[in-house]
Design a protein around this motif. Structure first.
Motif, PDB file in Angstrom:
ATOM      1  N   GLY A  48      -0.450  -4.303   6.480  1.00 51.89           N
ATOM      2  CA  GLY A  48      -0.014  -5.576   5.821  1.00 51.89           C
ATOM      3  C   GLY A  48      -0.150  -6.095   4.512  1.00 51.89           C
ATOM      4  N   GLY A  58       3.496  -5.588   4.073  1.00 49.93           N
ATOM      5  CA  GLY A  58       4.129  -5.829   5.041  1.00 49.93           C
ATOM      6  C   GLY A  58       4.926  -7.247   4.360  1.00 49.93           C
ATOM      7  N   SER A  82       1.597  -9.195   9.236  1.00 48.31           N
ATOM      8  CA  SER A  82       1.359  -8.853   7.730  1.00 48.31           C
ATOM      9  C   SER A  82      -0.153  -9.438   7.415  1.00 48.31           C
ATOM     10  CB  SER A  82       2.149  -9.213   6.841  1.00 48.31           C
ATOM     11  OG  SER A  82       3.032  -7.994   7.049  1.00 48.31           O
ATOM     12  N   THR A 109      -3.513  -8.055   6.802  1.00 45.14           N
ATOM     13  CA  THR A 109      -4.367  -7.789   5.504  1.00 45.14           C
ATOM     14  C   THR A 109      -5.322  -8.498   5.540  1.00 45.14           C
ATOM     15  OG1 THR A 109      -2.272  -7.884   4.517  1.00 45.14           O
ATOM     16  CG2 THR A 109      -4.071  -8.749   3.575  1.00 45.14           C
ATOM     17  N   GLY A 167       5.885  -6.870  13.894  1.00 46.18           N
ATOM     18  CA  GLY A 167       5.268  -6.219  12.890  1.00 46.18           C
ATOM     19  C   GLY A 167       3.680  -5.884  12.789  1.00 46.18           C
ATOM     20  N   ALA A 176       3.037  -1.908  11.865  1.00 46.52           N
ATOM     21  CA  ALA A 176       2.042  -1.583  10.544  1.00 46.52           C
ATOM     22  C   ALA A 176       1.457  -0.364  11.238  1.00 46.52           C
ATOM     23  CB  ALA A 176       2.002  -2.923  10.404  1.00 46.52           C
TER      24      ALA A 176
END
Length: 432
Positions: free
Chosen positions: A154, A157, A300, A304, A351, A355
């Protein structure tokens, strides 16, 4: 395959800590971000310099030159990363890229040599990228613990989104202030920033399975060939066997290939043609692309903050199928606002699945093969998938956006079907 001696920076790190609070990870992230922003500035400077110096056709050749060595040498780059360690390769690659770009900046600043230095620069950059990209992909598992890999993906990204937003304007500023030479100088300095940061990053000691990898290599060699005598081609073949025999990696590579083939064309070429077809203009295309970028950035950020998503295999396949449905719906959006919202959904789902694919690849590959496994994934995404862009453009010219987006959605959805149909991948979990 003989393993290189352990490098001084490879040490056993303390117990896992959240990646966003780990100074080691943050130094790696800073290096990766600086290098990626530098890449974006470099590509803009190269395109501008080529267009300013030659004809449009010549400029197209210059900007495409780097693609050929990257595609031809990528699998060999994975072997290099596994033999010498990804840290060495990434540091060396950034140092060579930095030197090449700064040299080009100096040449352009002092003279007007024509297209040949730009062609040579593109060739060098593409050749180094073939070694550099597999090593970059193999690094995250060495800078943090397995339970933090989704969070690191993340963060990676978010760095890519930041580089895409900042890189082009920064390159444009350089061109405005001092021409292509100044833009190349900015790119070289940004890449240079990554080198000392990478030197300061400590490598996590991975489970020692190099002996197992060497044994597997030796068992596959004809007539009992010694692993110490294994050629680069044999190492490539051993990496491909490792992927094929894995209950996760084999279907994961197929899912990545199908997802990228269905995704790259519509999102890189199709959106612009869709905006033109619907009369939305350049601003409309910008809003739709912004929607996609916002969705990918949100995915992302979610990873994260969240760190780990349970049922990673299920979520990967489901997100891919749902994202494919959103791709198919894009050409039927009644307005720019609706298209931007749909693109946001595509970015969010793509996304997330992208990931998770990266994290699953890193945790499923044996450390002795990680560079080669990453090379195959990079070749699929950066070598084969872009071929769909001219095909998508030609198909849209012949049949319009609706049918082409629908076919692309089907191809992308097949990647999700593969992920859900393969028991090993469907049940795959990221370490907690």
């Amino acid at each position: 395959m003989t393993s290189p001696p352990a490098i001084p920076a490879a040490v056993a790190l303390p117990a896992e800590r959240p990646a966003h609070r780990d100074g080691n990870v943050l130094r790696w992230l800073g290096a990766y971000t600086a290098s990626t922003v530098g890449d974006n500035v470099y590509y803009l400077a190269l395109s501008w310099a080529a267009v300013s110096t030659g004809t449009p056709a010549q400029a197209g050749v210059v900007t495409a030159v780097s693609a050929l060595p990257r595609a031809l040498l990528m699998l060999g780059g994975g072997v290099v990363a596994d033999r010498f360690g990804p840290r060495r390769v990434v540091i060396g690659g950034d140092a060579v890229r930095c030197a090449a770009v700064l040299t080009a900046a100096a040449v352009l600043w002092l003279s007007d040599p024509g297209l040949w230095p730009l062609t040579l620069l593109a060739l060098v950059f593409g050749t180094v990228d073939a070694m550099f990209l597999p090593a970059v992909g193999a690094l995250p598992v060495r800078v943090t613990g397995p339970g933090q890999l989704a969070r690191v993906q993340g963060m990676r990204g978010m760095a890519i989104r930041f580089a895409n937003v900042v890189g082009a304007p920064l390159g444009g500023l350089g061109v405005a202030l001092g021409g292509a030479a100044a833009a190349f100088g900015i790119a070289g300095l940004l890449i240079a920033v990554s080198v000392p940061l990478l030197v300061s990053v400590r490598m996590r000691a991975l489970p020692s399975d190099e002996a197992a990898g060497a044994a597997a290599d030796a068992s596959g060699a004809a007539d009992g060939e010694s692993a110490a005598r294994a050629t680069a081609w044999h190492d490539v073949a051993a990496g491909l066997r490792h992927i094929r025999r894995s209950r996760v990696l084999g279907p994961l590579m197929l899912a990545i290939a199908l997802g990228d083939l269905g995704f790259v064309g519509p999102l890189n070429v199709g959106l612009t043609l869709l905006a033109d077809e619907r009369g939305w203009g350049a601003s409309g295309a910008g809003w739709v692309l912004a929607g996609f970028g916002a969705g990918a950035g949100a995915a992302s950020l979610l990873l994260t903050v969240r760190g780990r998503l349970p049922h990673a295999g299920w979520i990967t396949g489901g997100a891919c199928i749902a994202g494919a449905a959103a791709i198919g719906a894009l050409p039927h959006a009644p307005s720019v606002l609706a298209a931007a919202g749909t693109a946001l959904l595509v970015g969010l789902l793509a996304g997330t699945s992208g990931a998770l694919c990266g994290a699953l690849l890193q945790t499923s590959a044996a450390p002795a093969y990680l560079g080669r496994v990453t090379a195959v994934a990079s070749l699929v995404s950066l070598g084969f998938a872009p071929l769909s862009m001219p095909l998508s453009a030609a198909a849209i010219g012949a049949w319009g956006t609706g049918p082409v987006f629908a076919v692309s959605a089907v191809v992308c959805a097949l990647g999700g079907v593969v992920a859900l149909a393969a028991p090993g991948l469907r049940r795959a979990e990221l370490p907690g």
